[in-house]
Design an enzyme around this catalytic site. Structure first.
Site, short mmCIF file in Angstrom:
data_model
loop_
_atom_site.label_atom_id
_atom_site.label_comp_id
_atom_site.label_asym_id
_atom_site.label_seq_id
_atom_site.Cartn_x
_atom_site.Cartn_y
_atom_site.Cartn_z
N CYS A 114 16.60 -0.14 -34.33
CA CYS A 114 16.21 0.47 -35.61
C CYS A 114 15.01 -0.21 -36.24
O CYS A 114 14.42 0.31 -37.19
CB CYS A 114 17.39 0.47 -36.57
SG CYS A 114 18.81 1.33 -35.90
N HIS A 253 14.80 1.28 -43.66
CA HIS A 253 15.46 2.01 -42.57
C HIS A 253 16.69 2.70 -43.16
O HIS A 253 17.43 2.12 -43.96
CB HIS A 253 15.87 1.01 -41.48
CG HIS A 253 16.81 1.59 -40.48
ND1 HIS A 253 16.55 2.78 -39.83
CD2 HIS A 253 18.03 1.18 -40.05
CE1 HIS A 253 17.57 3.06 -39.03
NE2 HIS A 253 18.48 2.10 -39.14
N ASN A 283 21.18 8.29 -39.53
CA ASN A 283 20.43 7.16 -38.97
C ASN A 283 19.70 7.63 -37.70
O ASN A 283 20.34 7.98 -36.71
CB ASN A 283 21.41 6.03 -38.64
CG ASN A 283 20.73 4.80 -38.07
OD1 ASN A 283 19.56 4.84 -37.69
ND2 ASN A 283 21.46 3.70 -37.99
C1 LIG Z 1 30.28 2.26 -39.92
C2 LIG Z 1 30.57 2.11 -41.39
C3 LIG Z 1 30.11 3.33 -42.14
C4 LIG Z 1 32.07 1.99 -41.59
O1 LIG Z 1 32.36 1.79 -42.95
P1 LIG Z 1 33.33 0.60 -43.41
O2 LIG Z 1 33.49 0.74 -44.85
O3 LIG Z 1 32.71 -0.68 -42.89
O4 LIG Z 1 34.64 0.96 -42.66
P2 LIG Z 1 35.50 0.08 -41.64
O5 LIG Z 1 34.79 0.00 -40.32
O6 LIG Z 1 35.89 -1.20 -42.28
O7 LIG Z 1 36.75 1.00 -41.48
C5 LIG Z 1 37.61 1.28 -42.57
C6 LIG Z 1 38.62 2.32 -42.14
O8 LIG Z 1 37.97 3.59 -42.00
C7 LIG Z 1 38.27 4.16 -40.74
N1 LIG Z 1 37.17 5.00 -40.30
C8 LIG Z 1 36.10 4.66 -39.53
N2 LIG Z 1 35.32 5.72 -39.35
C9 LIG Z 1 35.88 6.75 -40.03
C10 LIG Z 1 35.51 8.09 -40.21
N3 LIG Z 1 34.41 8.63 -39.70
N4 LIG Z 1 36.32 8.84 -40.99
C11 LIG Z 1 37.44 8.35 -41.56
N5 LIG Z 1 37.83 7.09 -41.38
C12 LIG Z 1 37.05 6.29 -40.64
C13 LIG Z 1 38.50 2.97 -39.84
O9 LIG Z 1 39.25 3.32 -38.71
C14 LIG Z 1 39.24 2.03 -40.76
O10 LIG Z 1 40.58 2.45 -40.81
P3 LIG Z 1 41.76 1.36 -40.88
O11 LIG Z 1 41.54 0.62 -42.18
O12 LIG Z 1 42.98 2.21 -40.87
O13 LIG Z 1 41.58 0.49 -39.68
C15 LIG Z 1 29.88 0.88 -41.96
O14 LIG Z 1 30.50 -0.29 -41.48
C16 LIG Z 1 28.43 0.78 -41.61
O15 LIG Z 1 27.64 1.58 -42.07
N6 LIG Z 1 28.02 -0.24 -40.85
C17 LIG Z 1 26.66 -0.54 -40.50
C18 LIG Z 1 26.03 0.61 -39.83
C19 LIG Z 1 24.67 0.31 -39.47
O16 LIG Z 1 23.87 0.12 -40.34
N7 LIG Z 1 24.41 0.27 -38.19
C20 LIG Z 1 23.16 0.20 -37.61
C21 LIG Z 1 22.30 -0.86 -38.11
S1 LIG Z 1 20.79 -0.13 -37.97
#
Ligand SMILES: CC(C)(COP(=O)(O)OP(=O)(O)OC[C@H]1O[C@@H](n2cnc3c(N)ncnc32)[C@H](O)[C@@H]1OP(=O)(O)O)[C@@H](O)C(=O)NCCC(=O)NCCS
Length: 335
Positions: A114, A253, A283
């Site tokens: 990214c 980004h 993204n």
């Molecule tokens: C991926 C992302 C959106 C997840 O959000 P989060 O608040 O961190 O959520 P978590 O991973 O802690 O998961 C929380 C819960 O939501 C659930 N969950 C994950 N994806 C889900 C979805 N699409 N829909 C519903 N629930 C979801 C998980 O399974 C977890 O459930 P649990 O508590 O029962 O285990 C977030 O972590 C993120 O944006 N990360 C960075 C992404 C990024 O920038 N990546 C590239 C860098 S360029």
């Protein structure tokens, strides 16, 4: 010593849209969860087009808007993590051929996930100020839908396809002010496509274990991204004796609205300084920053001489920031 300027910008976005409601039919998720946790409402997906097709369309328009003839482009560099082919030829070679650039033009790909567009800027800037090249076409192009696991709800909702391109040219007007790039490979496995390289070559087993797709520990990546990006932006402002008020547009980004808001609030950027496209494109990795610059250019916010601060964080890990003035001597309004 010659200086370099970003003299034109363009993007290409494939037509098909996947909304959050479409995902409700594919995996256990909801529009409400996706919007609340990511800010994403929809993303565009390429169906019959390849990464080089997307890059070609963005590149064609960036050259047209630069006012240069194709024959004046003496290098093309493409940043992508979803290339047409895993090893060769490079996506840049294919785009160069599609565009009809000069026989023998320098063409190669880079992989900085990214942060790809910031790395591209640094490379193009260095090629120009060294005197090696005069006009460099840089392209961030991604067909992430080809490496997304549509059974993994924690990643599939995040990514979209698209391409953004810019011409960087030798110019003493509206020069690129500063660029910082960085990496740390120690936590590489937190954001990785594990398979189909030398570690797990393509095999039935590799595919069965879905190692050809993006795997991400979202929560860990989120925390590291916020800390690293805030530090990176503070450092580049400090190094150039600038403050957030000196920036016309902050163009981060576009990965997650919560990451963007955290950095924006720490740095005291106002809402009107921030360019946001994550809701409509998701993204798009290396394409996200040039696509966002292009949106703000096409809607008339960014003008000749606007001061832009870019920042990005991605797999590797890689990260970086850049401060530049948009446009240059031959700048023309939207064509
Ligand atoms: C991926 C992302 C959106 C997840 O959000 P989060 O608040 O961190 O959520 P978590 O991973 O802690 O998961 C929380 C819960 O939501 C659930 N969950 C994950 N994806 C889900 C979805 N699409 N829909 C519903 N629930 C979801 C998980 O399974 C977890 O459930 P649990 O508590 O029962 O285990 C977030 O972590 C993120 O944006 N990360 C960075 C992404 C990024 O920038 N990546 C590239 C860098 S360029």
């Amino acid at each position: 010593m010659p200086k370099a300027s970003l003299i034109s910008i363009a993007s290409y976005i494939p037509e098909k849209i996947l909304t959050n409601f479409d995902f409700e039919k594919m995996v256990e998720t909801s529009d409400e969860w996706i919007v609340k946790r990511t800010g994403i409402e929809q993303r565009h997906i390429a169906t019959n087009e390849t990464t080089s097709d997307l890059g070609t369309k963005a590149g064609e328009l960036a050259i047209k808007r630069s006012g240069f003839d194709k024959s004046q482009i003496d290098a093309i560099i493409c940043a992508t993590i979803s290339p047409d082919h895993l090893c060769m030829p490079s996506t840049a070679c294919k785009i160069a051929a599609n565009l009809g650039l000069n026989y023998g033009v320098t063409a190669f790909d880079i992989s900085a996930a990214c942060t790809g567009f910031i790395y591209l800027l640094e490379l193009a800037n260095s090629l120009i100020i060294s005197g090696a090249k005069k006009n460099v076409l840089i392209i961030g192009a991604e067909k992430l839908s080809s490496i997304v696991d549509y059974t993994d709800r924690s990643t599939c909702i995040l990514f979209g396809d698209g391409a953004g391109a810019a011409v960087i040219s030798s110019s003493n007007e509206n020069e690129i002010i500063d660029i910082h790039t960085a990496s740390d490979g120690k936590q590489a496995e937190l954001l990785i496509t594990p398979g189909c390289g030398s570690v797990f070559p393509a095999s039935e087993e590799t595919l069965k274990n879905r190692l050809n797709f993006i795997h991400m520990s979202g929560n860990e990546v989120f925390k590291i991204a916020v800390q690293t990006l805030s530090k990176s932006v503070i450092e580049i402002l400090h190094a150039n004796k600038m403050q957030s008020e000196d920036i016309d547009f902050f163009i981060p980004h576009q990965a997650n609205i919560r990451i963007i808001d955290a950095v924006k609030n720490r740095l005291n950027f106002k809402d009107e300084q921030c360019v946001l496209t994550v809701a409509k494109y998701g993204n798009t990795s290396s394409a996200s920053i040039p696509m966002a610059i292009n949106d703000a250019y096409e809607d008339g916010r960014i003008k000749n001489g606007s001061v832009l601060l870019l920042d990005a964080f991605g797999g590797g890990f890689t990260w970086g920031s850049a401060i530049l003035k948009f446009g240059g001597k031959n700048f023309s309004d939207l064509q």
